[in-house]
Scaffold this motif. Structure first.
Motif, PDB file in Angstrom:
ATOM      1  N   ALA A   1     -10.030  -5.872  32.022  1.00 45.20           N
ATOM      2  CA  ALA A   1     -10.152  -7.232  32.466  1.00 45.20           C
ATOM      3  C   ALA A   1     -11.340  -7.970  32.013  1.00 45.20           C
ATOM      4  CB  ALA A   1      -9.551  -7.241  33.926  1.00 45.20           C
ATOM      5  N   ALA A   2     -11.930  -7.301  31.339  1.00 44.59           N
ATOM      6  CA  ALA A   2     -13.245  -7.960  30.779  1.00 44.59           C
ATOM      7  C   ALA A   2     -13.315  -9.441  30.591  1.00 44.59           C
ATOM      8  CB  ALA A   2     -13.585  -7.060  29.525  1.00 44.59           C
ATOM      9  N   HIS A   3     -12.098 -10.075  30.121  1.00 42.49           N
ATOM     10  CA  HIS A   3     -12.257 -11.492  29.600  1.00 42.49           C
ATOM     11  C   HIS A   3     -11.414 -12.138  31.072  1.00 42.49           C
ATOM     12  CE1 HIS A   3     -11.431 -10.368  25.268  1.00 42.49           C
ATOM     13  NE2 HIS A   3     -12.499  -9.987  25.774  1.00 42.49           N
ATOM     14  N   ALA A   4     -11.146 -11.507  31.984  1.00 44.96           N
ATOM     15  CA  ALA A   4     -10.074 -11.922  33.037  1.00 44.96           C
ATOM     16  C   ALA A   4     -10.913 -12.158  34.420  1.00 44.96           C
ATOM     17  CB  ALA A   4      -8.950 -11.002  33.026  1.00 44.96           C
ATOM     18  N   PHE A   5     -12.189 -12.354  34.298  1.00 43.23           N
ATOM     19  CA  PHE A   5     -12.889 -12.559  35.693  1.00 43.23           C
ATOM     20  C   PHE A   5     -12.199 -13.930  36.347  1.00 43.23           C
ATOM     21  CE2 PHE A   5     -16.223 -14.048  38.319  1.00 43.23           C
ATOM     22  CZ  PHE A   5     -16.697 -12.976  39.101  1.00 43.23           C
ATOM     23  N   GLY A   6     -11.821 -13.585  37.597  1.00 42.53           N
ATOM     24  CA  GLY A   6     -11.437 -14.752  38.146  1.00 42.53           C
ATOM     25  C   GLY A   6      -9.941 -15.233  38.019  1.00 42.53           C
ATOM     26  N   VAL A   7      -9.396 -14.570  36.976  1.00 47.70           N
ATOM     27  CA  VAL A   7      -7.875 -15.153  36.497  1.00 47.70           C
ATOM     28  C   VAL A   7      -6.949 -14.627  38.006  1.00 47.70           C
ATOM     29  CG1 VAL A   7      -5.947 -14.683  35.049  1.00 47.70           C
ATOM     30  CG2 VAL A   7      -8.203 -15.073  34.242  1.00 47.70           C
ATOM     31  N   ARG A   8      -5.947 -15.616  38.249  1.00 44.82           N
ATOM     32  CA  ARG A   8      -4.805 -15.344  39.355  1.00 44.82           C
ATOM     33  C   ARG A   8      -3.717 -15.469  38.331  1.00 44.82           C
ATOM     34  NH1 ARG A   8      -6.583 -15.266  44.461  1.00 44.82           N
ATOM     35  NH2 ARG A   8      -4.603 -15.951  45.304  1.00 44.82           N
ATOM     36  N   HIS A   9      -2.474 -14.496  38.824  1.00 47.02           N
ATOM     37  CA  HIS A   9      -1.463 -14.688  37.954  1.00 47.02           C
ATOM     38  C   HIS A   9      -0.088 -14.627  39.208  1.00 47.02           C
ATOM     39  CE1 HIS A   9       1.722 -14.025  35.086  1.00 47.02           C
ATOM     40  NE2 HIS A   9       1.853 -12.704  35.407  1.00 47.02           N
ATOM     41  N   ARG A  10       0.605 -15.590  39.280  1.00 47.01           N
ATOM     42  CA  ARG A  10       1.696 -15.656  40.376  1.00 47.01           C
ATOM     43  C   ARG A  10       0.934 -15.508  41.766  1.00 47.01           C
ATOM     44  NH1 ARG A  10       4.634 -11.476  38.730  1.00 47.01           N
ATOM     45  NH2 ARG A  10       5.395 -11.560  36.523  1.00 47.01           N
ATOM     46  N   GLY A  11       0.078 -16.393  41.767  1.00 46.56           N
ATOM     47  CA  GLY A  11      -0.603 -16.520  43.051  1.00 46.56           C
ATOM     48  C   GLY A  11      -1.461 -15.347  43.653  1.00 46.56           C
ATOM     49  N   ARG A  12      -1.533 -14.184  42.604  1.00 46.25           N
ATOM     50  CA  ARG A  12      -2.350 -13.120  43.048  1.00 46.25           C
ATOM     51  C   ARG A  12      -3.454 -12.878  42.195  1.00 46.25           C
ATOM     52  NH1 ARG A  12       2.332  -8.440  42.707  1.00 46.25           N
ATOM     53  NH2 ARG A  12       0.635  -7.088  43.234  1.00 46.25           N
ATOM     54  N   PRO A  13      -4.627 -12.158  42.694  1.00 46.98           N
ATOM     55  CA  PRO A  13      -5.860 -11.830  41.749  1.00 46.98           C
ATOM     56  C   PRO A  13      -5.302 -10.941  40.613  1.00 46.98           C
ATOM     57  CG  PRO A  13      -6.213 -11.721  44.124  1.00 46.98           C
ATOM     58  CD  PRO A  13      -4.661 -11.654  44.228  1.00 46.98           C
ATOM     59  N   ILE A  14      -5.607 -11.136  39.541  1.00 46.61           N
ATOM     60  CA  ILE A  14      -5.544 -10.155  38.393  1.00 46.61           C
ATOM     61  C   ILE A  14      -5.843  -8.759  38.726  1.00 46.61           C
ATOM     62  CG2 ILE A  14      -7.683 -10.374  37.050  1.00 46.61           C
ATOM     63  CD1 ILE A  14      -4.149 -10.818  35.807  1.00 46.61           C
ATOM     64  N   ALA A  15      -6.656  -8.523  39.404  1.00 49.15           N
ATOM     65  CA  ALA A  15      -7.061  -7.064  39.767  1.00 49.15           C
ATOM     66  C   ALA A  15      -6.114  -6.359  40.742  1.00 49.15           C
ATOM     67  CB  ALA A  15      -8.330  -6.982  40.573  1.00 49.15           C
ATOM     68  N   GLU A  16      -4.908  -7.018  41.149  1.00 43.12           N
ATOM     69  CA  GLU A  16      -3.944  -6.252  42.259  1.00 43.12           C
ATOM     70  C   GLU A  16      -3.061  -5.520  41.183  1.00 43.12           C
ATOM     71  OE1 GLU A  16      -1.787  -8.616  44.829  1.00 43.12           O
ATOM     72  OE2 GLU A  16      -3.515  -9.362  45.933  1.00 43.12           O
ATOM     73  N   PHE A  17      -3.106  -5.891  39.880  1.00 45.28           N
ATOM     74  CA  PHE A  17      -2.070  -5.180  39.188  1.00 45.28           C
ATOM     75  C   PHE A  17      -2.528  -3.775  38.737  1.00 45.28           C
ATOM     76  CE2 PHE A  17      -1.066  -9.805  38.974  1.00 45.28           C
ATOM     77  CZ  PHE A  17       0.105  -9.798  39.614  1.00 45.28           C
ATOM     78  N   GLY A  18      -1.867  -2.945  38.358  1.00 49.22           N
ATOM     79  CA  GLY A  18      -2.357  -1.513  37.684  1.00 49.22           C
ATOM     80  C   GLY A  18      -3.149  -0.689  38.829  1.00 49.22           C
ATOM     81  N   ASP A  19      -3.442   0.469  38.397  1.00 49.95           N
ATOM     82  CA  ASP A  19      -4.281   1.320  39.374  1.00 49.95           C
ATOM     83  C   ASP A  19      -5.588   0.755  39.343  1.00 49.95           C
ATOM     84  OD1 ASP A  19      -2.509   3.800  40.089  1.00 49.95           O
ATOM     85  OD2 ASP A  19      -2.232   3.853  37.896  1.00 49.95           O
ATOM     86  N   LEU A  20      -6.313   0.273  38.379  1.00 49.02           N
ATOM     87  CA  LEU A  20      -7.794  -0.169  38.193  1.00 49.02           C
ATOM     88  C   LEU A  20      -7.769  -0.959  37.243  1.00 49.02           C
ATOM     89  CD1 LEU A  20      -9.581   3.442  38.334  1.00 49.02           C
ATOM     90  CD2 LEU A  20      -9.334   1.905  40.389  1.00 49.02           C
TER      91      LEU A  20
END
Ligand code: PLP
Length: 400
Positions: free
Chosen positions: A175-194
């Motif tokens: 997620a090097a390019h995705a600092f602060g991105v949200r997807h379907r109302g959820r923070p991008i870091a909620e997806f996957g294990d890490l």
């Protein structure tokens, strides 16, 4: 009448006046408010605590965790070492399916941790790992997926997570390019294990050099903390392998001083992105990345795809012509990671298996995008592109 739809100027390559007097790069690193930075520096100098997980790094971890809606944030000296630690922390062995259309660090992290990269083609419109093709790349030795949210565009996280679940794989998102991105109302870091973010100076939020692993499981944070500190668990206990992946207090001080500026920069870039889209989407031969629906973007950068048939020039010809205008556009990601001599012999690196990635590597161009560029700057870049396109024949003869 807008500059772009008005009569076109002569491209600099053909003797016209360059769009800019001095070279304009694709990004300009955020610089902190001096007083804020000095305040943070004083903390470091006053405490004489420069590294080893000091109070400033701890505060940065807490603030980033909050900002990104992550369960934990483990800060590292850079995004590459953070990626390596993330992979090691999951006890992986075997093959990792990833994309060739990324910055070299993604694939190096796989190799550097003793794993084998398996390249998989990307979707022609989102430019991200294609889940259906990824499923075809999963075999008996596959242990994980390492997809990249390219240019901050969320991957097809549902399909990738379903694939990982069905085949018993771990998922680490770059997620090097995705600092602060949200997807379907959820923070991008909620997806996957890490998820791994980079705080390199070229990224939207930075600490000069730095990065972090984001996740949810507190035991995983402890594991990462050991890995970044030589495996040292206590004064008399060293547990397992480790590295030196620590972020220094000085870098964290810069980060704390820059956090307030990041929100403002994102807003500025959002406005400039809108302007670019208004100006360029009417041009035949220029397309934009298809962004996942219901996404709150960070406008990290501005990438366009040049279709040589519609545009009249190849991406490389446009790139050359823009250089003459003092517009320093960048060909991300060319060459592909699968073209690196270290990886090109891998069976999965066969160009015939990666047609979309190869087409994008020939066609995608990143244009300048940073707050200080301003609307006027965007107008000038677009005006130059329009003029170059209107004079395609002469430009082509001049660059060959
Ligand atoms: C910047 C970047 C990295 C690595 O970040 P560093 O902090 O420079 O080590 C990894 N992956 C991608 C896609 C990047 O753009």
């Amino acid at each position: 009448m807008s500059a772009v739809s008005g009569p076109t100027r002569t491209p600099a390559l053909l003797g016209g006046k360059p769009a800019f007097e001095d070279p304009v790069t694709v990004t300009r690193a955020l610089s902190p408010d001096r007083a804020l930075f000095e305040q943070q520096l004083d903390r470091v100098l006053g405490a004489r605590w420069f590294t080893n997980h000091g109070p400033v790094v701890q505060e940065l971890e807490a603030r980033v965790r909050e900002r990104l809606g992550a369960g934990f944030c483990a800060a590292f000296c850079n995004g590459t070492v953070a990626l390596q630690a993330a992979l090691v922390s999951l006890d992986l062995e075997g093959e990792v399916v990833t994309t060739p259309f990324t910055f070299p660090a993604t694939v190096h992290a796989i190799r550097w941790t003793g794993l084998v990269p398996v390249f998989c083609d990307v979707d022609p419109e989102t430019w991200n790992l294609d889940p259906a093709r990824a499923a075809e790349r999963v075999g008996g030795r596959t242990c994980a997926l390492l997809p990249v949210h390219v240019f901050g565009n969320p991957c097809d996280v549902d399909a990738l997570d379903a694939l990982a679940r069905a085949r018993g794989l771990r998922t680490v998102y770059d997620a090097a390019h995705a600092f602060g991105v949200r997807h379907r109302g959820r923070p991008i870091a909620e997806f996957g294990d890490l998820s791994v973010v980079s705080f390199h100076a070229t990224k939207i939020f930075h600490t000069a050099e730095g990065g972090a692993v984001l996740g949810r499981d507190p035991a995983c944070y402890e594991r990462l903390a050991l890995l970044r500190n030589f495996g040292i668990a206590g004064e008399e206990e060293v547990r397992g392998i480790g590295s030196n992946g620590k972020l220094s207090e000085l870098h964290a001080a810069l980060g704390l001083a820059l956090l307030p500026a990041e929100a403002e920069e994102r807003l500025a870039r959002a406005g400039l992105t809108r302007r670019y889209r208004e100006r360029l989407s009417e041009l035949e031969g220029v397309c934009f990345q298809r962004i996942a629906p219901d996404t709150e973007r960070n406008h990290y950068n501005l990438a366009v795809e040049i279709d040589p048939e519609g545009f009249g020039l190849t991406r490389d010809e446009l790139h050359r012509a823009l250089r003459a205008e003092n517009v320093v556009a960048r060909k991300y990601f060319h060459p592909l990671c699968s073209e690196n001599p270290a990886y090109r012999e891998l069976p999965s690196a066969d160009p015939a298996e990666l047609p979309n990635a190869h087409r994008l590597a020939r066609r995608v161009l990143c244009l300048p995008l940073f707050g200080e560029l301003g609307e006027e700057g965007v107008e000038r870049v677009c005006e130059a592109i329009v003029a170059i396109r209107a004079n395609a024949g002469a430009v082509r003869r001049a660059v060959c």
